[in-house]
Every structure is written in structure tokens, then in C-alpha cells.
Design an enzyme around this catalytic site. Structure first.
Site, PDB file in Angstrom:
ATOM      1  N   HIS A 195       0.527  -1.277   0.307  1.00 16.27           N
ATOM      2  CA  HIS A 195      -0.246   0.159   0.305  1.00 16.27           C
ATOM      3  C   HIS A 195       0.824   1.190  -0.170  1.00 16.27           C
ATOM      4  O   HIS A 195       2.005   1.088   0.507  1.00 16.27           O
ATOM      5  CB  HIS A 195      -1.078   0.327   0.961  1.00 16.27           C
ATOM      6  CG  HIS A 195      -2.374  -0.203   1.209  1.00 16.27           C
ATOM      7  ND1 HIS A 195      -2.950  -1.512   2.486  1.00 16.27           N
ATOM      8  CD2 HIS A 195      -3.257  -0.497  -0.110  1.00 16.27           C
ATOM      9  CE1 HIS A 195      -3.668  -1.583   1.737  1.00 16.27           C
ATOM     10  NE2 HIS A 195      -4.198  -1.147   0.396  1.00 16.27           N
ATOM     11  N   CYS A 232      -2.451   3.243   9.320  1.00 15.44           N
ATOM     12  CA  CYS A 232      -4.138   2.101   8.448  1.00 15.44           C
ATOM     13  C   CYS A 232      -4.478   2.222   9.662  1.00 15.44           C
ATOM     14  O   CYS A 232      -5.845   2.033   9.120  1.00 15.44           O
ATOM     15  CB  CYS A 232      -3.670   0.473   8.631  1.00 15.44           C
ATOM     16  SG  CYS A 232      -1.490   0.754   7.502  1.00 15.44           S
TER      17      CYS A 232
HETATM   18  N1  ARG Z   1      -4.158  -7.226   6.376  1.00 15.49           N
HETATM   19  C1  ARG Z   1      -4.289  -5.679   5.814  1.00 15.49           C
HETATM   20  C2  ARG Z   1      -4.406  -5.775   4.402  1.00 15.49           C
HETATM   21  O1  ARG Z   1      -3.221  -7.023   3.919  1.00 15.49           O
HETATM   22  C3  ARG Z   1      -3.693  -4.923   6.203  1.00 15.49           C
HETATM   23  C4  ARG Z   1      -4.553  -3.272   6.251  1.00 15.49           C
HETATM   24  C5  ARG Z   1      -3.131  -2.476   5.799  1.00 15.49           C
HETATM   25  N2  ARG Z   1      -3.656  -0.814   5.942  1.00 15.49           N
HETATM   26  C6  ARG Z   1      -2.363  -0.669   5.365  1.00 15.49           C
HETATM   27  N3  ARG Z   1      -2.852   0.663   4.976  1.00 15.49           N
HETATM   28  N4  ARG Z   1      -1.399  -0.890   4.981  1.00 15.49           N
HETATM   29  O2  ARG Z   1      -5.247  -5.271   3.664  1.00 15.49           O
END
Ligand code: ARG
Length: 298
Positions: A182, A276
Site C-alpha cells: 500500500h 492504517c
Molecule cells: N491485512 C491488511 C491487508 O492486507 C492490512 C492493511 C493495512 N493497511 C494499510 N494501509 N497498509 O489489507
């Protein structure tokens, strides 16, 4: 001004920095767990300490409130173990909300719950997007520009969709390292003109763009990003970040920001960090920020 921990005296450059009051949306990790793997950090064989996770999350809420920010809460839903990472479920800019559309079916239902919360809390206009769009996981606001990540989650067509919906310039950044899947794992926004990022997470063309647009950016080290140090939340002066990202904290202090370390490591088992867990409601009536937007805290 209340700080969570005693800090060394601020650098003279701190005079450049201004904290402004923010409104955040958060979701308690009541059902947080790692039961599927949709990024390289997740291993369902690793046990999650739910109590520790709740403790760390409450500490984050207390930290924001002690810094003078508003925190609104969306109810967690059983069976949605990633809902604590609420930032991925939308983007609110100038009081206009755009919902999310998840790539993975495991997270799909989260978007609807958060969309309903937004609609009921000052955003009747909030609608689901057409293309895959993981909210503030991939869309980061820097001043009047929105930086948008793609490569692992959000569809590049969602970038144009969001730009049109919000009437803002959207710059596409291509992510190439699956550890930093991300945009908010590879880049942190410090204020309206300042960012920090990890160069190796970006494709060459995106790196060129970042260097042109942000020549004074903080360049992060992997020792810090491995703790999700770039997954930070800044109010323009206080930068709430992973307690383990000590090198990054030093870099920020040197240029006048005030690092506010919080241990959020239990969530790293899911590939998630502080940002997040924190959706910013910009110019939103929810959390009372409409009247307070722009109020300086120092
Ligand atoms: N387990 C979640 C996923 O893979 C974690 C998300 C974390 N969010 C972020 N913006 N990195 O979607």
C-alpha cells in the site's frame, strides 16, 4: 500543549512547523486476527495477542486525544479481522467522502460498513467507487495534491475516478516491492509540502516524479520501514509513528517535527500500522472538525 513523553528540546527548525487540529475515524480491534494471508506480512500460523492489540490501539486513541485531536469510532464487525485498518475504507477531502472497493473478497464487506458510517455522519454524498480503491491505504493527501499508489491493490483507473470526484490533482505512483503493497507503507505525509518515503518501493518513473515534486523529502531507511515507520500520522508538527522506527524519529526531529512514538507492533503481524488504523476526516462535520479545521494547536 500535552506530550505523551518527555522529549529532548525541539530543534530550532520546529519554529517552521504548525500543528492543526484533526478529526480521525478509528475502529477498535475487537475482532482483529490473522486468519488469511493477502500480503507478505501475514501468516495465519502466527498467533495474535488480541488483548495486547487492544491495549496498543487504546494507547493510540489516547495519544491523538492528548494531542488535541477528535477521534470518532466506527463499530467493529465480527468476521472482519482487518476492519481495524479503517483507513483503507475511504478518503475524505474538503468534506467530500469517497468509499472504497477492496481487491480481496476477505475485506470486501468492510467498505460497506464504513460507507454507512460516513453517510450517517455528515456524508450523504459518500458512494462506492467503480474501480478497486483501498482508500487512504493508497491515496495520500499532500496539500492540494493527492498521491495515489497502484501495483498491488488500487486500480490505476481509480486514480482518475478519485481525481474527478474530488476535483483534485492525483499523481500516480507505481509500487514495485510486495513488502510495501500500500502507498502508506512506503510514504508518509508530514505536512502540506513535506513527505518521507522509501525509494526502493517505487518504480523508476515514480521515483523521478517524487524527486521532482518533493526535492526536500525525508528519505527513509529500511531499518525503520520494516517496522512500518512510514505508516505515520502527522498533524503538521507531532508525528505519531511506530516506537521502533527510532532512526526516522531522529530524522524528523532534525527538521523540526516532534516525533510521538507509539508501540503498535501487534498489528504488524497483519502488515498494518498506525496510519492504517487512522482515517482522517478532512473538513468533515463528523468529529466536529468542520468548525475547528485550521485551528492551530501550537
Ligand atoms: N491485512 C491488511 C491487508 O492486507 C492490512 C492493511 C493495512 N493497511 C494499510 N494501509 N497498509 O489489507
Amino acid at each position: 500543549m500535552t506530550l505523551t513523553a518527555p522529549e529532548p528540546s525541539p530543534s530550532p527548525r520546529s519554529a517552521l512547523r504548525r500543528a492543526t487540529k484533526r478529526a480521525y475515524l478509528m475502529c477498535p480491534p475487537t475482532y482483529f486476527d490473522v486468519v488469511y494471508a493477502i500480503n507478505d506480512w501475514m501468516d495465519p500460523a502466527v498467533r495474535v495477542d488480541t488483548e495486547l492489540a487492544m491495549h496498543q490501539w487504546l494507547d493510540l486513541v489516547r495519544t491523538y486525544r492528548s494531542l488535541g485531536h477528535d477521534v470518532s469510532i466506527v463499530e467493529p464487525v465480527a468476521g472482519l479481522p482487518d476492519m481495524v485498518f479503517v483507513t483503507d475504507s475511504g478518503l475524505v477531502v474538503d468534506g467530500v467522502a469517497v468509499g472504497a472497493r477492496y481487491r480481496s473478497p476477505h475485506r470486501a464487506a468492510e467498505a460497506g460498513h464504513v460507507l454507512n458510517w460516513l453517510r450517517a455522519n455528515g456524508h450523504p454524498e459518500a458512494a462506492a467507487p467503480e474501480f478497486v480503491n483501498e482508500g487512504e491505504g493508497d491515496f495520500l493527501v499532500v496539500g492540494s495534491t493527492i498521491l495515489a499508489g497502484t501495483g498491488f491493490r488500487s486500480d490505476p483507473r481509480a486514480h482518475a475516478e478519485v481525481g474527478a470526484r474530488l476535483g483534485r490533482e492525483v499523481l500516480t505512483l507505481n509500487l514495485i516491492d510486495p513488502t510495501y503493497y500500500h502507498l502508506n507503507t512506503a510514504l508518509g505525509v508530514l505536512d502540506d509540502a513535506t513527505i518521507a518515503y522509501l525509494p526502493k518501493a517505487f518504480a523508476p518513473d515514480s521515483l523521478t516524479l517524487l524527486r521532482e515534486r518533493f526535492p526536500n523529502a525525508v528519505i527513509a531507511d529500511e531499518a525503520d520501514t520494516a517496522w512500518l515507520g512510514l505508516n505515520l500520522v502527522s498533524d503538521g508538527y507531532h508525528v505519531v509513528l511506530a516506537a521502533q522506527a527510532t532512526g526516522l524519529a531522529d530524522q524528523l526531529r532534525d527538521i523540526g517535527f516532534q516525533p510521538v512514538p507509539v508501540d503498535f507492533a501487534e498489528f504488524r503481524k497483519s502488515g498494518g500500522g498506525i496510519k492504517c488504523a487512522t482515517m482522517e476526516l478532512r473538513g468533515s462535520a463528523a468529529g466536529g472538525s468542520r468548525g475547528s479545521a485550521g485551528v492551530e494547536l501550537r
